[in-house]
Design a protein around this motif. Sequence first.
Motif, PDB file in Angstrom:
ATOM      1  N   THR A 317       0.841  -1.189   0.000  1.00 49.67           N
ATOM      2  CA  THR A 317       0.000   0.000   0.000  1.00 49.67           C
ATOM      3  C   THR A 317       0.873   1.233   0.000  1.00 49.67           C
ATOM      4  OG1 THR A 317      -0.052  -0.166   2.352  1.00 49.67           O
ATOM      5  CG2 THR A 317      -1.925  -1.052   1.146  1.00 49.67           C
ATOM      6  N   SER A 319      -0.703   4.457   0.341  1.00 50.50           N
ATOM      7  CA  SER A 319      -1.391   5.609   0.926  1.00 50.50           C
ATOM      8  C   SER A 319      -0.743   5.994   2.249  1.00 50.50           C
ATOM      9  CB  SER A 319      -2.849   5.274   1.154  1.00 50.50           C
ATOM     10  OG  SER A 319      -2.960   4.350   2.202  1.00 50.50           O
ATOM     11  N   ALA A 320      -0.947   7.234   2.608  1.00 57.76           N
ATOM     12  CA  ALA A 320      -0.368   7.731   3.845  1.00 57.76           C
ATOM     13  C   ALA A 320      -0.922   6.926   5.006  1.00 57.76           C
ATOM     14  CB  ALA A 320      -0.705   9.197   4.023  1.00 57.76           C
ATOM     15  N   GLY A 321      -0.078   6.632   5.966  1.00 56.52           N
ATOM     16  CA  GLY A 321      -0.552   5.938   7.148  1.00 56.52           C
ATOM     17  C   GLY A 321      -0.282   4.452   7.113  1.00 56.52           C
ATOM     18  N   THR A 322      -0.003   3.900   5.932  1.00 59.98           N
ATOM     19  CA  THR A 322       0.325   2.473   5.888  1.00 59.98           C
ATOM     20  C   THR A 322       1.727   2.327   5.350  1.00 59.98           C
ATOM     21  OG1 THR A 322      -0.500   2.361   3.676  1.00 59.98           O
ATOM     22  CG2 THR A 322      -2.019   1.744   5.408  1.00 59.98           C
ATOM     23  N   CYS A 327      -0.911  -6.930   3.604  1.00 61.36           N
ATOM     24  CA  CYS A 327      -1.809  -7.936   4.155  1.00 61.36           C
ATOM     25  C   CYS A 327      -2.313  -7.511   5.522  1.00 61.36           C
ATOM     26  CB  CYS A 327      -1.138  -9.293   4.287  1.00 61.36           C
ATOM     27  SG  CYS A 327      -0.398  -9.813   2.778  1.00 61.36           S
ATOM     28  N   GLY A 328      -2.519  -6.272   5.697  1.00 58.66           N
ATOM     29  CA  GLY A 328      -3.112  -5.820   6.949  1.00 58.66           C
ATOM     30  C   GLY A 328      -2.140  -5.688   8.083  1.00 58.66           C
ATOM     31  N   PRO A 330       0.818  -3.628   9.428  1.00 54.17           N
ATOM     32  CA  PRO A 330       1.618  -2.437   9.175  1.00 54.17           C
ATOM     33  C   PRO A 330       3.085  -2.735   9.448  1.00 54.17           C
ATOM     34  CG  PRO A 330       0.500  -2.242  11.277  1.00 54.17           C
ATOM     35  CD  PRO A 330       0.017  -3.518  10.642  1.00 54.17           C
TER      36      PRO A 330
END
Lengths: 345, 293
Positions: A317, A319-322, A327-328, A330
Amino acid sequence: MVSAAPVRRAAAPVSARPPVSSRAVVAAALLVAAVAVTWLAFWWIGLSAASLAAGLDDTARLLARMWPPDLPGAADVARMVAETLLIAVAGTGLAALASVPLAFVAARTHRGPRWLRPVARTVVVLTRAVPTLAFAILFVRIFGLGPPAGALAVAVHSVGMIAKLLADAVEEADPAPAEAARACGAGEAQVAVSAVLPRVLPALTAIVLYRLDINIRASAVLGVVGAGGIGVALQTALGSLNYHRAAGIICVIVVLVLLLELLSVALRRRTGAGRAAGTRLAAAPEPAAPPGARSAAAPGRAARRARPRCPPGVPRTTSAGTDGGCCGRPARSPSRRSSWCRWRR
Amino acid sequence: MAERIDGEPVLSLSEVGKGFHGTTVLDGISLDVPQGQFVALAGPSGAGKSTLLRLVNGMHLPDSGTVRTLGENPAACSRGRLRALRARVGFVFQQFGLVGRLTALENVLMGSLASLRLPRYGVMSYPRAVRARAVEQLDRVGLAELRFQRCDTLSGGQQQRVAVARTLLQGPELILADEPVASLDPAASVLVLDTLKRISAEDGISVVCSLHQIELALATADRVVALRGGRLVLDEPAADLTADRLRAIYDPGETRAGQAEDRDGQADVRDGQAGACVGHAEARDGQVEARDG
């Protein structure tokens, strides 16, 4: 000097003397100051080679009067040791109960009334600042001689430390579950108990066991001010000039503390806390862990290891924050990972 | 508790603006969501999607304009009323917000905390009826078998479905989902979105779901709303949209002039939009009836 070295290579030998830096000057000055202050302290309190030599005779006479140590009967020893341990256990238990709500209020993540946090912080700082023995002297005046005063003294002093370390753990804990619980409409107390407490429970266990370790040592000397435990017997023996008995009791205390040390080392080895070498418990030694901790944690750990890391072709991912998780899961940066997380998640 | 008048939108934003530290994040957003609609919220990162969702359940408060969620204004709510409102609004997070050390069932049970007075610790501290309902919700997302498994041993897709079950236990009238599939693999993404879609259809719950995957958004949603630079740049039924048009929203090369043009054209579309949306909702209702029959 250094930059000029290659040019003058063939000529004079290159200087090996480092340039004098202001840091080195300050360090030297501090060292001189420390030595001076220490010497001043010796002079002020009258600690000198002569006074030590003068004390040697008395020391020899005292040791002679103590030898051979007179051990109390096995029943007496058992009773005194049990009382010492129980003072520590009762005090630590009481402190653990009181410090959990205190820690949640004192943590930066607290969302309740604004004025509560400074109050909690003050309680934490004050109880930590006053030593157990000072509380014991106070409580003996209030509650009379005996173990209750000792247990309370142990409890009050421990509250500060347990709450401080637990508050740190609360602040370090992943904020996502708490946020999710708040988004469900849960109240602050519910968020703390249901979403955050499970997360910091391993840390709480470690802190409390470590504090118990400290408190057993502390409760061995509490009796000197009349607050119960094996120290009472020591005080009685010294007061009645029964030096043989006093030496015997000191032997018992030394053996007790050594055994506890061995026990905590064994526990630490069993729970594998050594694997987290390098983690610090707020500059304190590694905490002793609960005996059952490893077996309880093992299935979860094994399952997590067995799980495939990340199926190929799964996009990371962006996007910001990840940050780089997949796979969920972090991907946490090492700095975000606290010693608590590593200790046991 | 303020009840929503029949026919009033579940969610209504009018001219909402929000900034953080002097930076405008949302600017003049107006949006109505009728009951039962599945709205996909598209737009590049930093467009204000998360902020918009957080304004709806009062996790952020607007700087200007008004938010009405289920007939309540979160900005004007007392603490207690805001909690009561949040209990009626489900929120699904990108990072699930589960406690990894607890079982799936216990995580789901947290959804019922607002309806219980005291703090709870451990599955058995919840009333029996609530526990039964929690298992029911886990069954709805297909995870009843795994109810006693620790959440950190579940896959990402399973964890997100546990989070959906937790939301369902609240008995929500509106579900907000903040990039619920952004950290999942494609198969798990489809499964999670299908679950949300099915629940929305079965219970008539409105869903506002921010999504990056254009194809998923078009396949799942009834209506697509797109944000860019804090402004609403597109609001159309998913059926009328093509992937290319939606992809243009993400195009970094698109000029501000182009955006302005888009917005001007948008106003006309929006005028006709209300009717289109109602028609859409009716069509969906028909679908549900057909399924029931």
